[in-house]
Design a protein around this motif. Structure first.
Motif, PDB file in Angstrom:
ATOM      1  N   ARG A 107     -63.853 -55.681  47.997  1.00  0.00           N
ATOM      2  CA  ARG A 107     -63.205 -54.698  47.118  1.00  0.00           C
ATOM      3  C   ARG A 107     -62.816 -53.430  47.870  1.00  0.00           C
ATOM      4  N   VAL A 156     -66.806 -55.924  34.201  1.00  0.00           N
ATOM      5  CA  VAL A 156     -65.486 -56.183  34.762  1.00  0.00           C
ATOM      6  C   VAL A 156     -64.521 -56.402  33.599  1.00  0.00           C
ATOM      7  N   PHE A 194     -63.398 -53.082  38.167  1.00  0.00           N
ATOM      8  CA  PHE A 194     -64.856 -53.120  38.163  1.00  0.00           C
ATOM      9  C   PHE A 194     -65.396 -51.755  37.733  1.00  0.00           C
ATOM     10  N   LEU A 231     -69.063 -58.955  48.047  1.00  0.00           N
ATOM     11  CA  LEU A 231     -68.082 -58.568  47.041  1.00  0.00           C
ATOM     12  C   LEU A 231     -67.677 -57.106  47.217  1.00  0.00           C
ATOM     13  N   PHE A 266     -62.809 -60.962  43.575  1.00  0.00           N
ATOM     14  CA  PHE A 266     -63.570 -61.757  42.603  1.00  0.00           C
ATOM     15  C   PHE A 266     -63.422 -63.250  42.896  1.00  0.00           C
TER      16      PHE A 266
END
Length: 908
Positions: A889, A574, A569, A885, A611
């Motif tokens: 991550r 991405v 990212f 998200l 993702f």
């Protein structure tokens, strides 16, 4: 039009019968009705004698005297009195003077003569009807009435106030029906067997194929089917849908399946019913008078070694019942391992009552007979559907080819014959009963033989009986679903396969269309290899010894590799990122074993897993669509199984986080709770949500029982906010019921009854009570110092509620509801930060509802549990203002700690 006793009594049993009486129709000759009228006349004659036996002739009268004589209280007893009030007219069996009453009150009470031993609701309503007819002449309704009933002429005294309300309501229904130009709908019921219009109504119902032909088909269910446009048994049969059943599911009776059996004229079998046979089969049938709780005839059909012998045991009166039972037991004691087989619960109750009434009659044998007895109806019910309108022995045995010698043989006929025998003692009547009883035993044997064939373990579609159909083998008739078609001819299947789109495009159209041929030739094959972005060589130190033999002579003999697929990212987007790790392989020169020191990584990197989980859980992207998207956008060779594997691994990783969320909720001061359904493998399960203002936790449960919430909240000491599900009441803590739920219920009922003034008044009072509270919350927030002023309004509301007497049943129900939840409706007035509604939990449960719709009932219990762990993390992130998200991550596990860190970094 006048409403008489007969019309009123008929309406209590059947609207059609009352309409026929009102229209002047005369029913067919009915032996049972004639005999019942004969018994009523004889009973009334004896009752009059008992009432007048000690009275001088001038103190009792037969007929209707002038009103003046009634006011003077000249007669103690008046028999066959004709009374009328408005449009009702009643023939009252007797009036008896009330002692000790003043002359301003009604001096007489009505009496009804009832032949049977138990006073029924119909008898009570007819007595109230008599009292209402008396009210016109005296301008006052009697407060009490009497019923003389049974062979001992017992007297029951009844208060009439409550009964009069029911009578007036029924009279209103009769008047409304009489004003209509059309007759009421024809509906068969349990009273039809004794009705003189049976020969008229049943053929009409059969001609119409009416739903009321089906026994135990309730009026509520019939109305529901009528609202859906289903009025006949044939129409109902097409609504049956074969469904997959789990092993633990209780089999329920299905009227639609019975209708299907009738339409197809076949026996339909649900599941695998079992019929175990052992010992000597003894078929039992008992005749008795339920009204007197008296058994007078026992029939035993003993079958052994291919031959059958019948025994009958008769009792002339109640005093001989004990001897009859003793003789029956003596006969059974001479049989090797007797096993009683009967049809229906009447014999079950008989065996139980005989054991209780006569405990000294061979108690060991009685216990053994009861424990081993087989009720054939318990096997038939809900599992074996004969093409008959009911499961009665008469209908089932008739279908199987058995016939009684008397065409009118029935339980009602047996009662008639017994009553006539007790009057005339005719040997012919006794023989009729003995024959009828013996034929019932033979019919039970006929049904048992059929069930033995039907319950064979190898019952399949190739069953030797063509009229027996396993329900599991049925195919859905209509509507059909998309899917494979079962063709009757193999040629049809071959032709159908040639029509598939892919087949035609790749095999047919491409041969006749040059453009399609070029596209097929130039279409590149999907590449399974992905370019490597980075190669990492892991230069490890040579092992000092072999893992297998501890040898020290170790050589490097090549390289292994592992590829990790990931997404990287950035602020601009991405991109795909594929890393290949190369690590050495070693061999032991002594044992020739090869090995390596490298620790394998997960095949998919943290960015790719984040993702995938973000799209599956939060964006509700279908897994197949996500696979196609990853292939198209990033060229990653993922499958649906890989997506599923990512979900399972991350659910396992975040399981401790889910437990931490639950612990924070339970140890807090406020919990919102709600529950909803989820379908798994065709059965209904439940998902609970527990939340406060910062955390959300979803919990799976097999049932809706309160044990789940009790276990989770057993140490909770705060305030629980919930709906009105009774399971929450078992939690030992302060509670706040959702006022929005209550307001919605009141609004729905107010919409159903817009002219109910009591309902409207209650709704307005409650609205005036709650509205100022909501305004205070909107202005000042959930602060006790601004809310406690409304507690006096609550006390005044309940004070008015207690004093009011509501006539409407629905409003009286709300009054009970308010009183029951008095301590749980306004708890928020005593606590800071406690909302008055449960919208917080409802908002959280909507997140699962969206996920449930996306899953579509295709998950398993383990799959649902994994989803709930991940959904709890996602919703907690939303409640705490954390990007889901970003959290995934980050690699963190504690949402609360991650949110606090982000907040501090933003502040600095």
């Amino acid at each position: 039009m006048l409403i008489s006793n007969d019309i009123f009594a008929a309406f209590l049993k059947c609207e059609t019968k009352a309409h026929l009486y009102s229209s002047g129709h005369i029913g067919a000759h009915c032996e049972f009705t004639d005999w019942r009228e004969h018994l009523q006349k004889e009973f009334s004659k004896r009752s009059r004698e008992r009432l007048s036996v000690n009275l001088p002739a001038e103190k009792w009268l037969v007929g209707t005297p002038p009103l003046l004589l009634l006011k003077e209280r000249r007669y103690r007893v008046i028999m066959d009195y004709e009374a009328a009030a408005g449009n009702i007219r009643s023939h009252i069996h007797a009036l008896i003077q009330i002692a000790g009453r003043s002359k301003t009150n009604y001096p007489y009470s009505p009496i009804r003569f009832v032949t049977h031993e138990k006073v029924t609701t119909i008898d009570k309503l007819l007595l109230a009807f008599d009292a209402l007819a008396l009210s016109e002449s005296w301008h006052e309704t009697p407060k009490i009435g009497k019923i003389m009933y049974g062979r001992r002429h017992a007297m029951a005294t009844l208060a009439l106030a409550g009964l009069l309300k029911d009578v007036k309501r029924i009279l209103g229904c009769i008047a409304t029906q009489q004003k209509k130009a059309t007759s009421p709908p024809l509906i068969l019921n349990k009273h039809c067997s004794e009705c003189e219009f049976q020969s008229r109504c049943r053929p009409l119902a059969v001609e119409k194929d009416d739903l009321s032909l089906l026994s135990h088909f309730s009026g509520k269910e019939r109305k529901r089917q009528n609202d859906n446009g289903i009025f006949t048994v044939t129409q109902l049969s097409y609504t049956f849908r074969p469904r997959r059943r789990s092993g633990s599911t209780v089999i329920k009776f299905q009227h639609a399946l019975r209708a299907l059996a009738i339409r197809k004229k076949q026996i339909h079998v649900v599941g695998t019913p079992a019929l175990t046979t052992f010992g000597t089969s003894v078929y039992l049938d008992v005749e008795g008078d339920s009204d007197r709780d008296f058994y007078y005839l026992i029939g035993l059909r003993i079958c052994s070694s291919g031959s059958c012998v019948h025994h009958s045991f008769w009792a002339n009166d109640v005093s001989e019942e004990s001897d009859m039972w003793a003789s029956c037991l003596n006969t059974l004691s001479s049989i090797d391992a007797p096993r009683l087989i009967h049809y229906g619960s009447y014999e079950t109750r008989f065996l139980t009552q005989m054991k209780v009434r006569y405990p000294d009659h061979n108690p060991a044998l009685s216990e053994q007979l009861i424990s081993s007895a087989l009720n054939l109806l318990s096997i038939v019910y809900a599992q074996i559907y004969f093409p008959t309108y009911s499961n009665s022995l008469k209908e089932v045995a008739h279908y199987l080819g058995f016939h009684w010698s008397e065409n009118c043989a029935s339980g009602l006929s047996a009662l008639l014959w017994r009553s006539q025998w007790e009057t005339f003692h005719s040997p012919d009547l006794k023989q009729k009963l003995l024959t009828y009883n013996a034929e019932d035993c033979e019919a039970a044997e006929k049904v048992a033989d059929a069930l033995c064939t039907i319950c064979q373990p190898n019952l399949t579609q190739e069953t030797p009986r063509a009229d027996v159909v396993p329900v599991d083998s049925l195919e859905r008739e209509y509507p059909q679903h998309f899917g494979p078609v079962a063709f009757r001819l193999p040629e049809f299947k071959q032709i159908n396969e040639a029509a598939y789109w892919n087949y035609q495009r790749d095999k047919v159209y491409v041969r006749s269309n040059p453009h399609l041929k070029r596209l097929k030739r130039n279409n590149p094959k999907a590449c399974s290899t992905v370019p490597i972005n980075k190669t990492v060589t892991v230069d490890e130190e040579r092992p000092s010894s072999c893992r297998r033999c501890n040898g020290t002579l170790i050589y490097k003999t090549g390289w292994f590799k592992q590829i990790v697929y990931d997404l990287k990212f950035s602020t601009a987007g991405v991109k795909r990122w594929v890393v290949r790790d190369s690590f050495p392989r070693y061999i032991c020169w002594q044992c020739k074993a090869s090995f390596y020191k490298y620790s394998h990584k997960y095949k998919y990197g943290a960015g790719l897993c984040a993702f995938v989980l973000y799209h599956v859980v939060e964006m509700l992207t279908a897994q197949n669509a996500l696979v196609a998207s990853l292939r198209q956008l990033f060229g990653l060779p993922l499958s649906r199984g890989a997506i599923q594997n990512v979900k399972i691994n991350l659910a396992k990783r975040y399981q401790p986080s889910h437990q931490d969320i639950l612990d924070r909720i339970v140890t807090g001061k406020l919990v919102h709770a709600d529950e909803t359904q989820v379908e798994i493998d065709g059965s209904v399960r439940y998902v609970w949500v527990f939340t406060n203002l910062e955390d959300v936790a979803f919990v799976y449960s097999d049932t809706r029982e309160a044990s789940t919430v009790q276990e989770l909240l057993k140490k909770f000491n705060g305030v629980l906010i919930s709906d009105f599900y009774a399971g929450y009441d078992s939690i030992d803590c302060e509670q706040q019921k959702c006022l929005i739920h209550l307001i919605r219920d009141i609004n729905d009922d107010l919409s159903k009854e817009p002219f109910n003034e009591e309902m409207k008044e209650l709704a307005q009072e409650f609205a005036r009570l709650v509205r100022p509270m909501v305004e205070s919350v909107d202005r000042f927030g959930l602060k006790v110092r601004h809310l406690r002023k409304h507690k006096s309004s609550v006390d005044r509301f309940y004070g008015r509620l207690t004093k009011r007497h509501y006539q409407s049943e629905i409003v009286a129900g709300y009054r009970k509801r308010f009183e029951k939840n008095k301590d749980k409706l306004f708890t928020f007035l005593d606590h800071d930060g406690v909302p008055w509604n449960n919208n917080n939990a409802e908002h959280a449960i909507k997140a699962f509802a969206r996920l449930r719709n996306n899953i579509g009932g295709k998950s398993t219990v383990k799959g649902i549990r994994d989803y709930l762990v991940l959904l709890s993390i996602s919703e907690t992130c939303k409640y705490r203002g954390v990007n889901f998200l970003t959290f995934l991550r980050s690699g963190e596990k504690d949402v609360a700690a991650f949110g606090a860190t982000r907040t501090r970094s933003i502040q600095h």
